[in-house]
Design an enzyme around this catalytic site. Sequence first.
Site, PDB file in Angstrom:
ATOM      1  CG  ASP A  14      -2.047  -1.077   1.115  1.00  0.00           C
ATOM      2  OD1 ASP A  14      -2.001  -1.893   0.179  1.00  0.00           O
ATOM      3  OD2 ASP A  14      -2.910  -1.124   2.008  1.00  0.00           O
ATOM      4  CE  LYS A 112      -4.094  -4.336   1.148  1.00  0.00           C
ATOM      5  NZ  LYS A 112      -4.813  -3.242   1.830  1.00  0.00           N
ATOM      6  CB  CYS A 157      -2.290  -2.959   5.086  1.00  0.00           C
ATOM      7  SG  CYS A 157      -4.007  -2.381   4.932  1.00  0.00           S
TER       8      CYS A 157
HETATM    9  C1  VGL Z   1      -4.828   0.680   5.539  1.00  0.00           C
HETATM   10  C2  VGL Z   1      -6.484   1.545   6.873  1.00  0.00           C
HETATM   11  C3  VGL Z   1      -7.392   1.431   5.856  1.00  0.00           C
HETATM   12  C4  VGL Z   1      -3.395   0.280   5.399  1.00  0.00           C
HETATM   13  C5  VGL Z   1      -5.739   0.539   4.513  1.00  0.00           C
HETATM   14  O1  VGL Z   1      -2.887   0.230   4.269  1.00  0.00           O
HETATM   15  O2  VGL Z   1      -2.743   0.021   6.442  1.00  0.00           O
HETATM   16  N1  VGL Z   1      -5.210   1.177   6.719  1.00  0.00           N
HETATM   17  N2  VGL Z   1      -7.017   0.923   4.669  1.00  0.00           N
END
Ligand code: VGL
Length: 203
Positions: A14, A112, A157
């Site tokens: 991410d 995702k 994540c």
């Molecule tokens: C994430 C909160 C919501 C992350 C993704 O990448 O850690 N955190 N969506």
Amino acid sequence: MSRPAVSTALLVVDVQNDFCPGGALAVPEGDIIVPGINAAMAAAPSVILTQDWHPAGHSSFASSHPGRAPFETTDMPYGPQVLWPDHCVVGSHGAAFHRDLATDRADLVVRKGFHRTVDSYSAFFENDQTTPTGLDGYLRSRGIASLTIVGLATDFCVAYSARDAARLGYAVTVHMALCRAIDLDGSLAAAFADMQALGVAID
Ligand code: VGL
Ligand code: ZN
């Protein structure tokens, strides 16, 4: 002809605009790790990226719950869920990878969080802990048995991915120098404890 043997992969979680300073769910120093991740990707035998990818109106967004505010927790059919600011909406600039991330190096991009009613922190399973993303099958069919995980955010994540990978039997290392955390109400300490209990190596 023999196949090239790959036994380990770097999982880059991410590294997207919305998790970098200026983004909708900015992680402090989220962008600082990009050059180091690029160097790690250059040295890795296989690289897999994850990309948080939510439809507008996603159930993890506080804006989808009248009267609720970001960073509060709500109860979903699958358990407690933190409500987030709208982030990583399909096709948006915020959902795009950081512009300096060397994405050409990736063998696979795993998206995702695309089911409207279920969030997905982990690269392996959605937050209902049963719906698979397909990554386990991909890794197994390539003979990849160990993972190094880096990226954003350490306590969500990254940690959920590490935990699921360890449970699935992978040898897992989280390389902390190339991760940054949100740290919401002790989430970072909890993530460390979880990962350590499951035998995840932290370096
Ligand atoms: C994430 C909160 C919501 C992350 C993704 O990448 O850690 N955190 N969506
Ligand atoms: Zn998300």
